[in-house]
Design an enzyme around this catalytic site. Structure first.
Site, mmCIF file in Angstrom:
data_model
loop_
_atom_site.group_PDB
_atom_site.id
_atom_site.type_symbol
_atom_site.label_atom_id
_atom_site.label_comp_id
_atom_site.label_asym_id
_atom_site.label_seq_id
_atom_site.Cartn_x
_atom_site.Cartn_y
_atom_site.Cartn_z
ATOM 1 N N ASP A 85 0.815 -1.218 0.000
ATOM 2 C CA ASP A 85 0.000 0.000 0.000
ATOM 3 C C ASP A 85 0.855 1.277 0.000
ATOM 4 O O ASP A 85 0.717 2.121 0.889
ATOM 5 C CB ASP A 85 -0.940 0.035 1.216
ATOM 6 C CG ASP A 85 -1.768 -1.224 1.368
ATOM 7 O OD1 ASP A 85 -2.332 -1.678 0.362
ATOM 8 O OD2 ASP A 85 -1.857 -1.735 2.496
ATOM 9 N N GLU B 193 -11.807 -1.782 -3.075
ATOM 10 C CA GLU B 193 -11.225 -1.021 -1.968
ATOM 11 C C GLU B 193 -10.146 -0.077 -2.498
ATOM 12 O O GLU B 193 -9.896 0.008 -3.697
ATOM 13 C CB GLU B 193 -10.642 -1.978 -0.910
ATOM 14 C CG GLU B 193 -9.572 -2.911 -1.421
ATOM 15 C CD GLU B 193 -9.193 -3.987 -0.413
ATOM 16 O OE1 GLU B 193 -9.722 -3.998 0.705
ATOM 17 O OE2 GLU B 193 -8.352 -4.838 -0.763
ATOM 18 N N ASN C 4 -16.577 0.234 5.517
ATOM 19 C CA ASN C 4 -15.376 0.003 6.319
ATOM 20 C C ASN C 4 -14.474 1.225 6.213
ATOM 21 O O ASN C 4 -14.047 1.590 5.112
ATOM 22 C CB ASN C 4 -14.649 -1.253 5.829
ATOM 23 C CG ASN C 4 -13.607 -1.744 6.819
ATOM 24 O OD1 ASN C 4 -13.477 -1.214 7.920
ATOM 25 N ND2 ASN C 4 -12.849 -2.754 6.423
#
Length: 303
Positions: free
Chosen positions: A22, A191, A133
């Site tokens: 990430d 996501e 989320n």
């Protein structure tokens, strides 16, 4: 768009310590590249030339106590670094794998260097009964000065809230939580949003399918575009991103498996797609991928 994996480019050449997950990258005024990523209180790697990277500590050598409320390991994921108003801003995720008991936090710094960050606490949270989320944040500052934070992972997909510039937290005059992308049928796996504005369009990048499974990862990067930051976003075929839409930007290609967790960085030679992939020749170890993007077709094409 390409239909075969071989149609995607290999990552550009990077060397040194490139085991990351990430990644988010920025270039300082002195020309130093700061690459923050998941783990160890947000790992930092630096580079002078965007090719050779070396580990250089972490944003938080000492971790804020409130992180324990959302992560049993008190560790954080998926940082998002930017520079606005004379300071570095880093939004980040605090959670546990597969859980919606999550928080997005914010840290600020005048230098962006390890240990220089001041934690500003939680920005937005989700709980066990939420249908979203609160992880994988990305700050977008529009040309009119309005600030927006996109975020989300699985459940009902990618969300957007408006941010107050002075605090970096939710804007009290507009508390709506808007939906930008979702997968209403089949897997819920979308996501890691990232929004940029190019040539009059807003482009929403996101990671689809399964991350974090080494060589079994099916992660891939897709994009849609809109004429308003709040959407609706459509892919190249006119399919809404709220209905499984998304035009591929990067998919698995040979040893470079499951690219995702992406961010976009504007550099002097163009826009960079910065992401991780799982190396099929290194037991699926996550590594740094960097490619340039060509926008000439009206859609981002990695090269």
């Amino acid at each position: 768009m390409p239909t075969t994996a071989s149609a995607y480019p290999n990552p550009g050449r990077v060397t040194g310590d490139i085991v990351v997950h990430d990644p988010t990258m920025i270039r300082t005024s002195s020309g130093q590249y700061l690459l923050y990523s998941t783990g160890d209180g947000m790992q930092l790697r630096t580079s002078a030339d965007r090719t050779a990277f070396g580990r250089n500590g972490s944003a938080f050598p000492t971790r804020p106590g409130w992180w324990r409320n959302y992560s049993s390991t008190s560790d954080v994921w998926a940082p998002d670094i930017s520079y606005h108003g004379g300071k570095y801003l880093m939004y980040y995720s605090v959670s546990s794998f597969g859980s919606s008991v999550s928080a997005i936090g914010l840290a600020t710094s005048t230098t962006g260097q390890p240990g220089s960050w001041t934690d500003q606490g939680a920005v937005y949270t989700s709980n066990a009964s939420s249908d979203y989320n609160a992880i994988d944040p990305n700050l977008f500052v529009d040309s009119d000065g309005k600030r927006w934070l996109s975020f989300g992972s699985w459940w009902t997909g990618i969300k957007l809230i408006r941010i107050e510039p002075s605090t970096g937290k939710q804007y009290a005059g507009d508390t709506a939580r808007r939906s930008l992308a979702s997968r209403p049928t089949g897997t819920k796996a979308v996501e890691a949003p990232y929004i940029v504005k190019r040539n009059g369009y807003y482009y929403l990048f996101a990671s689809y399918d399964t991350c974090c499974a080494g060589t079994s990862s099916t992660y891939k990067i897709k994009v849609g575009r809109a004429t308003s930051v709040t959407g609706p976003y459509y892919d190249k075929n006119g399919v809404s991103m709220l209905n499984n839409g998304g035009t591929p930007v990067m998919e698995s290609n040979g040893r470079y498996i499951g690219p995702g967790g992406q961010s976009i960085m504007a550099d002097s030679d163009g826009d960079l797609l910065v992401y991780h992939y799982y190396d099929g020749q290194a037991n699926g170890t996550p590594k740094l991928g960097v490619n340039l993007l060509n926008w000439s077709s009206g859609w981002p094409v990695a090269y």
